[in-house]
Scaffold this active site. Structure first.
Site, PDB file in Angstrom:
ATOM      1  N   HIS A 123       6.794   4.979   6.943  1.00 17.45           N
ATOM      2  CA  HIS A 123       4.734   4.927   7.191  1.00 17.45           C
ATOM      3  C   HIS A 123       5.063   4.893   8.840  1.00 17.45           C
ATOM      4  O   HIS A 123       5.765   4.181   9.422  1.00 17.45           O
ATOM      5  CB  HIS A 123       4.571   3.403   6.224  1.00 17.45           C
ATOM      6  CG  HIS A 123       4.501   3.365   5.504  1.00 17.45           C
ATOM      7  ND1 HIS A 123       3.881   2.715   4.608  1.00 17.45           N
ATOM      8  CD2 HIS A 123       5.718   2.749   4.958  1.00 17.45           C
ATOM      9  CE1 HIS A 123       4.314   2.604   3.306  1.00 17.45           C
ATOM     10  NE2 HIS A 123       5.719   2.353   3.800  1.00 17.45           N
TER      11      HIS A 123
ATOM     12  N   CYS B 286      -0.817   5.759   1.576  1.00 17.32           N
ATOM     13  CA  CYS B 286       1.223   5.468   0.668  1.00 17.32           C
ATOM     14  C   CYS B 286       0.491   6.072  -0.410  1.00 17.32           C
ATOM     15  O   CYS B 286       1.501   6.198  -1.073  1.00 17.32           O
ATOM     16  CB  CYS B 286       1.751   4.327   1.409  1.00 17.32           C
ATOM     17  SG  CYS B 286       0.878   2.716   1.730  1.00 17.32           S
TER      18      CYS B 286
ATOM     19  N   HIS C 225       3.973   9.998   5.861  1.00 15.57           N
ATOM     20  CA  HIS C 225       5.069   9.072   5.019  1.00 15.57           C
ATOM     21  C   HIS C 225       6.127   9.847   4.978  1.00 15.57           C
ATOM     22  O   HIS C 225       5.779  10.804   4.472  1.00 15.57           O
ATOM     23  CB  HIS C 225       4.649   8.397   3.567  1.00 15.57           C
ATOM     24  CG  HIS C 225       3.439   7.459   3.304  1.00 15.57           C
ATOM     25  ND1 HIS C 225       2.629   7.850   3.825  1.00 15.57           N
ATOM     26  CD2 HIS C 225       3.626   6.288   3.850  1.00 15.57           C
ATOM     27  CE1 HIS C 225       1.210   6.425   3.793  1.00 15.57           C
ATOM     28  NE2 HIS C 225       2.251   5.773   4.405  1.00 15.57           N
TER      29      HIS C 225
ATOM     30  N   ASP D 199      -1.800   9.688   9.189  1.00 13.71           N
ATOM     31  CA  ASP D 199      -0.797   8.747   8.151  1.00 13.71           C
ATOM     32  C   ASP D 199       0.336   9.944   7.964  1.00 13.71           C
ATOM     33  O   ASP D 199       0.090  10.585   7.722  1.00 13.71           O
ATOM     34  CB  ASP D 199      -1.466   8.395   7.540  1.00 13.71           C
ATOM     35  CG  ASP D 199      -0.930   6.795   6.414  1.00 13.71           C
ATOM     36  OD1 ASP D 199       0.298   6.987   7.964  1.00 13.71           O
ATOM     37  OD2 ASP D 199      -1.367   6.504   5.491  1.00 13.71           O
TER      38      ASP D 199
ATOM     39  N   ARG E   8     -11.176  -1.013   4.680  1.00 18.23           N
ATOM     40  CA  ARG E   8     -10.748  -2.489   4.317  1.00 18.23           C
ATOM     41  C   ARG E   8     -12.008  -3.905   4.869  1.00 18.23           C
ATOM     42  O   ARG E   8     -12.778  -3.341   5.870  1.00 18.23           O
ATOM     43  CB  ARG E   8      -9.551  -2.924   5.577  1.00 18.23           C
ATOM     44  CG  ARG E   8      -8.564  -1.806   5.378  1.00 18.23           C
ATOM     45  CD  ARG E   8      -7.308  -2.102   5.953  1.00 18.23           C
ATOM     46  NE  ARG E   8      -5.832  -0.787   5.925  1.00 18.23           N
ATOM     47  CZ  ARG E   8      -5.047  -0.970   6.669  1.00 18.23           C
ATOM     48  NH1 ARG E   8      -5.167  -1.809   7.373  1.00 18.23           N
ATOM     49  NH2 ARG E   8      -4.626  -0.192   6.331  1.00 18.23           N
TER      50      ARG E   8
END
Length: 645
Positions: A503, A323, A374, A372, A352
């Site tokens: 998102h 993001c 946004h 993904d 992560r």
RNA sequence: GCCGGCGUAGCUCAAUGGUAGAGCACCUGUUUUGUAAACAGGCGGUUGCGGGUUCGAAUCCCAUCGCCGGCUCCA
């Protein structure tokens, strides 16, 4: 309590009865029934071994055969304390007793020599336990809190009849055959190499085809819905994530930052030894960790996961989310309300630091690619955009025939501190999510505490072959990041306004989704996803040449095909192709070569007989183009995959 | 990260203190095949890695890495 739960709950009492017979020193915590069986938690210096499980199970059989009656006994709180003390079980049971509200009755259940604090209910006699099995030993923290002592949990299962137990155990074995880690190996879809690192997926050619096809599919849908494709790098400066709030909120689950060479050089130029550098880093880290823990109210941040701080160093982080990068693209130019919504999409890879014990095949990894996007929109557009996102998720799941999922509306934890922003905005966003989820036509649950720190979300959750739940697609409304990054657009009133962000990732991550997909199809992918779509099998090498011409035609038509040129008998070639789960096998002999035809054997129906090659080609092309789901397999006795293949 | 279990050939597994083996895969040869395994030969392992005990270790001990099942966690 359902009769099955009652049976399993009684089984757990009998487990505890047996454990105390074999290990009188064991301290008891609790033993409830579960969806698939039961467990009981024990505290004992001796570590249970698999052999102990056999002994304990044998003892349980004895208890069952003794046909002990279960008695309920209601007592006062004082009497309860006495009973617990007389049994030497005060370590955990007194705490459990204290959990019982003052206005509730306190009851014990006794069977034979065993008595346990328990609300009930139970079967009448232990001989009801005819079919049970102890399955595994596991560590489990007392009250599920990692600050507490870790107890030993024994898992087992029980059924009313031996046949049902046997059926369940068979089903467990069957599930293991569909495990994506096994199929991934057998079908050569992906590997994880310990030299590359835990939780880092290497997509091998076959798996890469599946991923590529999925990406093509989703990209096409996104173009239809007015998304713009973007690309961003895998790293960003620490400062970026401080602005977004990811750092240090989630510092414990991020990779340590990459330190800039110049910063490193500066420290070294001060003449610090390596130990001094580390000491300085540790001091700053400890301070930072304390700050974060104070804010979250938890002792979750440990110093060793909190290394360089920007007061000391500049650095870059592997991006834990896409993001901030997308936000910077949005912010790179002024926007009019006429431009909105702006929808920026990217297959963005994020990293992560998951705990090593949590890593699992493709479903829990340390580096993964989100599908993904946004969306930046006005407050008025939020509801419609959320709906659009949900419809996209539905298209994806229905195209793949996945209907066995549940929807979770994640709300903020009213008592927790792990959320940012204005509660009033949260209320609006939560209402929008609830309304949107209601339109899905799928039952959904509202779960406080499951929100992201910046906003509520709608998650799609699916179970894997051994019953573990994984979150796939997600849609999240965010009123926080636009503020943190001071995003604006110019409204019709010529004033500056704050956009709202959404998102969303309909697959979640390509890794997890493919893992779940492998299990969903059991490796029998629809033709459009199958790494190899058609296998040409000449009966003898006399027809290899005919096979080669067909192979060229298939390839020219964009069909993924290969030719089995081994000098094996037909049966062996068919077997090989079946084990490789190729949807179509085309058997070629002299007859077929003469008439430009093929003998079609489909994965679903078996031998379908001879048909003109041209007709077959059209058929497979159309099946690919329409993304047809696999037909249900005609049930035949399928030999299990043998050793060595 | 924590508790427990497990690491032997590409795969599935043998060998419990005494010369590391089998099947499949792979390679070569023979076979030329009609819908789930033709035959023969060959290649292939410093037993995860590192220490220790022992005349001798895949086997026993310690450490470490990884995998599996749970627990905790999961933006």
């Amino acid at each position: 309590m359902t009769p099955l739960e009652e049976l399993r709950h009684s089984a757990s009492h009998i487990l505890a009865t047996a454990v105390l017979r074999v290990f009188p020193d064991a301290k008891l915590d609790i033993g409830p029934p579960t969806d698939t069986g039961f467990y009981y938690d024990f505290d004992l210096d001796h570590k249970f071994t698999p052999d102990d499980l056999v002994r304990i199970e044998a003892e349980m059989k004895k208890v069952a055969d003794e046909n002990q009656a279960f008695f309920r006994k209601e007592v006062s709180r004082e009497e309860a304390v006495e009973i617990i003390k007389s049994r030497g079980q005060e370590r955990y049971k007194l705490g459990r007793l204290a959990d019982i509200p003052a206005d509730e009755k306190i009851s014990f259940y006794q069977n034979g020599e065993f008595i346990d604090l328990c609300a009930g209910t139970h079967v009448r006699y232990s001989s009801k336990l005819k079919a049970f099995k102890l399955l595994s030993i596991a560590g489990a923290y007392h009250r599920g809190d990692e600050k507490n002592k870790q107890l030993q949990r024994i898992y087992g299962t029980a059924f009313p009849t031996k046949d049902e137990l046997a059926a369940y155990l068979t089903q467990l074995d069957q599930a293991k055959l569909r495990d994506h880690r096994k199929l991934g190996k057998d079908l050569k879809l992906f590997v994880i190499d310990e030299d590359v690192g835990q939780g880092l997926i290497l997509w091998t050619p076959n798996g890469a085809i599946i991923r590529q096809e999925l990406q093509n599919f989703i990209s096409a849908e996104l173009r239809k819905q007015g998304y713009s494709q973007v690309f961003t790098p895998h790293i960003g400066k620490l400062e970026l994530y401080k602005t977004s709030g990811h750092f240090p909120y989630y510092k414990e689950s991020q990779f340590s930052p990459v330190i800039e060479n110049e910063s490193l050089a500066k420290i070294l130029a001060e003449g610090c030894s390596c130990t001094e550098v580390y000491a300085r880093l540790d001091a700053v880290s400890a301070q930072l960790a304390a700050q974060v823990n104070a804010r979250t109210g938890k002792e979750t941040i440990t110093v060793d996961r909190v290394r360089p701080d920007d007061q000391l160093l500049d650095g870059f982080m592997l991006k834990p989310m896409n993001c901030p990068h997308h936000i910077k693209i949005f912010a790179s130019q002024p926007h009019s309300y006429r431009d909105l919504p702006v929808r920026l999409a990217e297959f963005g890879t994020v990293y992560r630091w998951e705990q090593s014990g949590e890593l699992n095949g493709m479903t829990r990894v340390r580096g993964f690619t989100q599908d993904d996007a946004h969306l930046f929109c006005t407050e008025e557009q939020v509801a419609a955009e959320v709906l659009g996102c949900l419809s996209l998720v539905k298209i994806v799941l229905s195209t793949l025939g996945m209907s066995d999922y549940r929807v979770r509306v994640g709300l903020r934890d009213p008592d927790g501190k792990k959320f940012a922003g204005d509660p009033a905005k949260w209320d609006v966003a939560e209402a929008a999510c609830r309304t949107a989820a209601a339109t899905l036509g799928v039952p959904f649950t509202e779960e406080p505490g499951e929100a992201a720190f910046y906003g509520p979300k709608i998650d799609f959750v699916i179970k894997d072959m051994i019953g573990r739940e994984w979150q796939l697609g997600t849609v999240q409304v965010d009123y926080v990041l636009p503020v943190r990054f001071d995003l604006t657009y110019i409204g019709a009133d010529n004033q500056s306004h704050r956009p709202v962000m959404i998102h969303r990732a309909p697959f979640g991550s390509m890794e997890r989704f493919c893992g779940v997909l492998i299990e969903h199809f059991g490796g029998d992918f629809p033709v459009w996803l199958a790494p190899e779509q058609v296998r040409l099998v000449p009966i003898s090498d006399k027809v290899n040449e005919y096979g080669t011409t067909l192979l060229a035609q298939l390839k020219a038509a964009g069909v993924r095909a290969s030719l089995d040129g081994h000098s094996d008998k037909l049966g062996a070639k068919i077997r090989r192709a079946e084990l490789d789960k190729v949807p179509y096998i085309l058997v070629l002999g002299a007859k077929e070569a003469e008439t430009q035809s093929v003998s079609v054997r489909s994965r679903a129906k078996g031998d379908e007989g001879v048909q003109p090659f041209a007709a077959y080609l059209e058929r497979v092309k159309s099946e690919i183009a329409t993304r047809a789901l696999p037909e249900k397999k005609v049930t035949t006795t399928v030999p299990s995959r043998p050793q060595g293949t």
